[in-house]
Design a protein around this motif. Structure first.
Motif, short mmCIF file in Angstrom:
data_model
loop_
_atom_site.label_atom_id
_atom_site.label_comp_id
_atom_site.label_asym_id
_atom_site.label_seq_id
_atom_site.Cartn_x
_atom_site.Cartn_y
_atom_site.Cartn_z
N LYS A 18 0.82 -1.20 0.00
CA LYS A 18 0.00 0.00 0.00
C LYS A 18 0.87 1.27 0.00
CE LYS A 18 -3.93 -1.91 2.58
NZ LYS A 18 -4.82 -1.70 3.77
N THR A 19 0.30 2.33 -0.53
CA THR A 19 0.97 3.63 -0.50
C THR A 19 0.74 4.27 0.88
OG1 THR A 19 0.58 3.95 -2.86
CG2 THR A 19 1.06 5.91 -1.55
N ASP A 20 1.80 4.76 1.47
CA ASP A 20 1.70 5.42 2.77
C ASP A 20 1.46 6.90 2.55
OD1 ASP A 20 2.07 4.84 5.72
OD2 ASP A 20 3.39 6.57 5.45
N ILE A 21 0.31 7.42 3.06
CA ILE A 21 -0.06 8.82 2.85
C ILE A 21 -0.18 9.51 4.21
CG2 ILE A 21 -1.80 10.40 1.91
CD1 ILE A 21 -2.56 8.28 -0.10
N ARG A 22 0.65 10.53 4.42
CA ARG A 22 0.65 11.29 5.67
C ARG A 22 -0.30 12.47 5.53
NH1 ARG A 22 3.82 15.51 6.78
NH2 ARG A 22 5.14 14.96 4.98
N ILE A 23 -1.27 12.58 6.45
CA ILE A 23 -2.27 13.65 6.41
C ILE A 23 -1.74 14.85 7.19
CG2 ILE A 23 -4.64 14.31 6.96
CD1 ILE A 23 -5.33 11.32 7.00
N ASP A 24 -1.64 15.99 6.50
CA ASP A 24 -1.28 17.25 7.16
C ASP A 24 -1.94 18.39 6.40
OD1 ASP A 24 0.24 17.57 4.85
OD2 ASP A 24 2.13 17.03 5.82
N ALA A 28 -2.77 19.59 -1.26
CA ALA A 28 -2.42 19.29 -2.64
C ALA A 28 -1.61 18.00 -2.72
CB ALA A 28 -1.66 20.45 -3.26
N ARG A 29 -0.64 17.86 -1.79
CA ARG A 29 0.18 16.65 -1.81
C ARG A 29 -0.66 15.42 -1.44
NH1 ARG A 29 1.74 13.70 1.99
NH2 ARG A 29 1.28 15.28 3.58
#
Length: 538
Positions: A18-24, A28-29
């Motif tokens: 899985k792709t690791d996505i950091r929420i901040d 846009a990113r």
């Protein structure tokens, strides 16, 4: 305690993790990474600017693939299949603002999907798609619903003849008016398998009978049973053009392979249906919304009716391939002695063979085409379909089904004769009142006065019957002897500038009392059938 069913493991399109996505705060990113991640889901496709998937739903007694827009809840679940979201607390759910962006972005980098089919098809290069799964060339998801027999790569002449005769034998008991109408039905059948091979438009297949019970609807179902293994989904004739537009939009959104407009009872055709028949992209608005949808349109349209008449203000007859049934029986539904008493069951039992026969004809023509010079009669708007499907019919040794279309335009489209009567009758009315032209209200007043004069003067003969008959035919007067001013004005505007012989209707600029309509003559010789003369009359 019932054991909990495990969720099947997914094989991602790229990689296994899985792709690791950091929420901040960098939305846009986060959005960009989420879109990249969702493109890795193996069951996700895009169609007409929407995320879609292929589902199995029960139709006519068995499961069949359909294209379905992806609901927001499913998108949320699938996004967690391919991505792991984290915030400063640890594991997290996808944020709503991110889900909204992913749904709305319009381009996801996932494969385009045009069709979900249950049978092999012909590719644009003439090869046969026989491998289950998604084919990027045709943008088709192929989910076979039975075992299909082998299609030879280079069919022999004997194989072509045998395939042709087996297919025609299926409809031996249908009372086709002429052999070309049987060939037109075969063209409709072959279109199911040829549709992914061309990007252009497909004509409307009209099964038209002289009496109830001749087998019109069943003949459509025979083609669908052979191709898809189920009967066509029927619908009734739309009440008006707006309803017709809604039907087309629904069909496009669902990705329907075919649709049957069953039992046409009123003059058929409209501007919207004409537009749908000559385009592969349908644009419309969803009910109650301002958003304009641009939808893929690949549906094959069939229709049935008895002695179908066409709307005089539409151009549907020109877009129609006629399949005429002419029964000599007073009660054809009571016939017995059929070669195949259970034809539907027979087709389903031997469908694998019959599908291979259709593909054998199409494949043989594709192989032989470079050495042929068939010189098919042109049919505007349907050139690509003609080249593949009509070409296959003629190559197989049958008469070109375009002859059935030509016959229809001569006898079934009532606009030419009605327009001729309208022009002739309008000229007669103006001449009788010694004017070059008259307004809609003047014309209706004169026609009404003539009827009133007849009532008070028994010896008077009603005049202008040619015009009266034309107005009743063209304006849908619902039993009234004359249309109202709005109906007549609409009809005249619809026929403005269309030529019959060397005459056409034209109106003056608006003056006090309305526009005056008159019959004018062409300065140069025109064709005998109605056509646009915009270049000559502006």
């Amino acid at each position: 305690m019932t054991e909990r069913r495990k969720r099947p493991m997914l094989t991602l399109r790229q990689g296994n993790s899985k792709t690791d996505i950091r929420i901040d705060a960098d939305e846009a990113r986060v959005n960009h990474e989420a879109v990249e991640a969702i493109a890795n889901h193996p069951q996700l496709y895009q169609r007409s600017g929407e995320l879609v998937s292929v589902l199995k739903r029960r139709r006519h007694g068995r499961l069949s693939p359909i294209i379905s827009p992806l609901p927001p809840a499913v998108l949320r679940s699938w996004l967690t299949d391919v991505a792991q979201f984290r915030d400063h607390h640890g594991h997290a759910h996808p944020p709503e603002w991110c889900l909204h962006y992913v749904r709305s972005v319009g381009e996801w980098g996932v494969p385009e999907l045009d069709y979900a089919v249950e049978h092999p098809v012909i590719r644009p290069d003439g090869t046969v798609l026989q491998a289950e799964g998604y084919d990027p060339v045709t943008r088709v998801m192929y989910s076979p619903s039975t075992k299909f027999e082998f299609v030879p790569d280079r069919p022999s002449q004997n194989e072509v003849i045998e395939a042709r005769e087996r297919l025609l034998d299926l409809v031996v008991d249908f009372p086709f008016a002429q052999p070309v109408h049987r060939n037109a039905w075969l063209a409709g059948l072959l279109t199911f398998f040829a549709r992914p091979a061309y990007d252009g438009a497909t004509p409307f297949f009209l099964v038209d009978g002289n009496v109830r019970g001749a087998g019109k609807s069943f003949l459509c179902h025979v083609a669908s049973l052979l191709a898809t293994g189920r009967r066509m989904d029927p619908t009734t004739q739309a009440a008006d053009e707006a309803e017709e537009g809604k039907l087309i939009t629904a069909v496009c959104r669902a990705g329907d392979v075919c649709k049957l407009i069953d039992n046409i009872t009123r003059p058929f055709g409209s501007g919207k249906f004409d537009a749908a028949l000559t385009t592969t992209t349908w644009e419309d608005r969803l009910l109650g919304q301002s958003q304009l949808l641009s939808l893929v349109h690949r549906c094959i349209w069939f229709g049935t009716g008895n002695n179908v008449q066409f709307n005089a203000r539409a151009d549907t007859a020109r877009r129609t391939l006629h399949i005429r049934l002419l029964s000599q029986e007073q009660n054809p539904e009571k016939r017995t002695g059929f070669k195949y008493p259970d034809l539907a069951g027979h087709i389903l039992r031997h469908r694998g063979r019959y599908v291979a026969d259709c593909l054998t004809l199409l494949r043989a023509y594709q192989v032989a085409k470079p050495t042929l010079n068939l010189k098919l009669k042109p049919w505007g708007s349907f050139e690509e379909w003609s080249e593949i499907v009509r070409g296959t019919i003629v190559f197989a040794g049958l008469d070109d089904p375009i002859e059935a279309h030509d016959h229809l335009t001569r006898i079934a489209d009532n606009s030419a004769s009605s327009l001729a009567n309208l022009i002739s009758g309008w000229r007669e009315l103006c001449t009788a009142h010694d004017v070059e032209g008259c307004t809609v209200r003047q014309a209706l007043e004169w026609l009404a006065e003539d009827v009133e004069y007849k009532r008070t003067s028994p010896g008077h003969t009603i005049r202008f019957n040619t015009l009266r008959d034309a107005l009743v035919e063209l304006c849908n007067t619902a039993g009234r002897p004359l249309p109202d001013a709005k109906q007549l004005g609409y009809a005249l505007r619809g026929f403005r500038g269309r030529v019959v012989g060397d005459e056409y209707l034209e109106c003056s600029d608006r003056e006090e009392g309305g526009r005056a309509w008159s019959v004018l003559k062409l300065k140069t010789k025109a064709k005998s059938e109605p056509e646009s003369i915009a270049a000559q009359v502006g």
